[in-house]
Design an enzyme around this catalytic site. Sequence first.
Site, PDB file in Angstrom:
ATOM      1  CE1 TYR A 150      -4.307   0.633  -0.351  1.00 30.74           C
ATOM      2  CE2 TYR A 150      -4.348  -1.502   0.725  1.00 30.74           C
ATOM      3  CZ  TYR A 150      -4.969  -0.526  -0.031  1.00 30.74           C
ATOM      4  OH  TYR A 150      -6.258  -0.709  -0.460  1.00 30.74           O
TER       5      TYR A 150
ATOM      6  CD  GLU B 211      -4.733   4.766   0.537  1.00 32.13           C
ATOM      7  OE1 GLU B 211      -4.514   5.047   1.723  1.00 32.13           O
ATOM      8  OE2 GLU B 211      -5.820   4.344   0.118  1.00 32.13           O
TER       9      GLU B 211
ATOM     10  CG  ASP C 109      -7.450  10.182 -24.552  1.00 27.69           C
ATOM     11  OD1 ASP C 109      -6.414   9.485 -24.477  1.00 27.69           O
ATOM     12  OD2 ASP C 109      -8.579   9.740 -24.262  1.00 27.69           O
TER      13      ASP C 109
ATOM     14  CB  THR D 196      -3.541   3.586 -22.372  1.00 25.59           C
ATOM     15  OG1 THR D 196      -3.085   3.637 -23.739  1.00 25.59           O
ATOM     16  CG2 THR D 196      -5.044   3.819 -22.340  1.00 25.59           C
TER      17      THR D 196
ATOM     18  CE  LYS E 284      -5.889   1.828 -25.533  1.00 24.80           C
ATOM     19  NZ  LYS E 284      -6.985   2.788 -25.746  1.00 24.80           N
TER      20      LYS E 284
ATOM     21  NE  ARG F 195      -4.795  -4.600 -20.184  1.00 23.48           N
ATOM     22  CZ  ARG F 195      -5.283  -4.149 -21.348  1.00 23.48           C
ATOM     23  NH1 ARG F 195      -6.222  -3.232 -21.373  1.00 23.48           N
ATOM     24  NH2 ARG F 195      -4.831  -4.624 -22.480  1.00 23.48           N
TER      25      ARG F 195
HETATM   26  C1  LIG Z   1      -8.083   3.126 -24.952  1.00 20.73           C
HETATM   27  C2  LIG Z   1      -8.491   4.524 -24.759  1.00 20.73           C
HETATM   28  C3  LIG Z   1      -8.900   4.995 -23.499  1.00 20.73           C
HETATM   29  C4  LIG Z   1      -9.224   4.096 -22.338  1.00 20.73           C
HETATM   30  O1  LIG Z   1      -8.246   3.320 -21.860  1.00 20.73           O
HETATM   31  P1  LIG Z   1      -8.556   2.076 -20.887  1.00 20.73           P
HETATM   32  O2  LIG Z   1      -7.207   1.720 -20.403  1.00 20.73           O
HETATM   33  O3  LIG Z   1      -9.217   1.038 -21.707  1.00 20.73           O
HETATM   34  O4  LIG Z   1      -9.444   2.564 -19.793  1.00 20.73           O
HETATM   35  C5  LIG Z   1      -9.139   6.358 -23.366  1.00 20.73           C
HETATM   36  N1  LIG Z   1      -9.017   7.196 -24.403  1.00 20.73           N
HETATM   37  C6  LIG Z   1      -8.665   6.759 -25.632  1.00 20.73           C
HETATM   38  C7  LIG Z   1      -8.537   7.744 -26.747  1.00 20.73           C
HETATM   39  C8  LIG Z   1      -8.393   5.412 -25.846  1.00 20.73           C
HETATM   40  O5  LIG Z   1      -8.059   4.996 -27.070  1.00 20.73           O
END
Ligand SMILES: *Cc1c(COP(=O)(O)O)cnc(C)c1O
Length: 425
Positions: free
Chosen positions: A57, A59, A204, A231, A234, A240
């Site tokens: 933990y 936090e 994003d 993220t 990807k 993850r």
């Molecule tokens: C994949 C994605 C997310 C969300 O990611 P998670 O890890 O699945 O919650 C948010 N914004 C965009 C543009 C994405 O492609």
Amino acid sequence: MSSPQLIPFLEKQDSEIFNAIRGEEKRESEGLELIPSENYVSKAVLEADGSVFTNKYSEGYPGRRYYGGQEYTDVVENIARERACKLFNCKFANVQPLSGAPANVAMYFALCKPGDTILGMDLGHGGHLTHGHPVTHLAKIFNFIRYKMKDPETGEIDFDELRETALREKPKMILAGFSAYSRNLDYAKFVEIAKEVGAITVMDAAHIAGLIAGKALPNPFDFGFDVITTTTHKTLRGPRGGMILVRENADFAKAIDKSVFPGLQGGPHMHLIAGKAVAFGEALKPEFQTYAQQILKNAKAMEKVFLDADIRLLGGGTSNHLLLADVFGSLGVTGKDAQFALDEVGITLNMNSIADDPRKPLDPSGIRFGTPAATTRGFDEKDCARVAELMIEVLKDHENSDLKKRVREEIRKLCLARPIPESFL
Ligand SMILES: *Cc1c(COP(=O)(O)O)cnc(C)c1O
């Protein structure tokens, strides 16, 4: 096949989960992964993810935690933050978001108040669920409004409309970013309009973070964007998870830290933060830039085969890692039938709505696919062009089981010839 993960205790203790892991290893090694948001991590990242940090933990943030015993968690989180800032050329990083969606939730609540207006990409034109889709909680709290492409054949954003909307609605935030859009965004234009109306700019970059980090695509921060959410699993090829980056505004960074914890989350997942640190270390190496470039070359190779076959690609083609093909419009096969037929031959991708899709989301006109995972396993332009040819053969005759058997075998051979690497350095 890359060697199976050593998991002797699981093997002894829990055969059901052990067998499922072995099954997934085989599936990943023999099938071709074209889902553009997926990738394969190195064994080093996997080891960090599976480490004893899962027990801890922690936090709070380095140097100011609510529990004792933080001498090693602080090391890991500080390294992850420093490497993230170096990769994206920014001043502040919060590496605690559990995934991309919670990163966005924390970011909205840090920078906006309930009821504030947020101008983001239309979801049918490539935007993401977390950009205020009506099914999300977020849509009940913030006032999401939309911009679109001017022309789905070129992918060009309609900046005249975007600017008019911004001048009229005075959004608190202008949000760029997407999960099904294949062209580059004109970041300078977003910043220019945001300055005019006093809005915060957020990108994003969940899908393309690895391409930015690998310097294959422009960095929104170089054009003055305030914040990037992403993220880490990807194109960035880490565990993850999620992350929020701030270019230079210390007040934004402070608000974001408070919003992630205690605003939204409890204890950070320190094992995954260790994995993020390792992945960022990999991404800082020159090899990662070669990888990022190759993702784009491979996508271009697939684009050529699709365009030569007269299949309509949204945006007219691709400038990044993904393609969105109107298979219903061009070949008369629905996105759903296409996804299932390709699944049968060992090619994994997803059906996807296209801009102004006449069909329903659960059986749309398009398929979305991309090259990050295939590139990780060493596929080059020639391999990717061959895969595209095989895809089209199947799409044109998707009920022919002899054909599908032959293609399944060829895909399996291609994959076995290109095992998933254990290390990228
Ligand atoms: C994949 C994605 C997310 C969300 O990611 P998670 O890890 O699945 O919650 C948010 N914004 C965009 C543009 C994405 O492609």
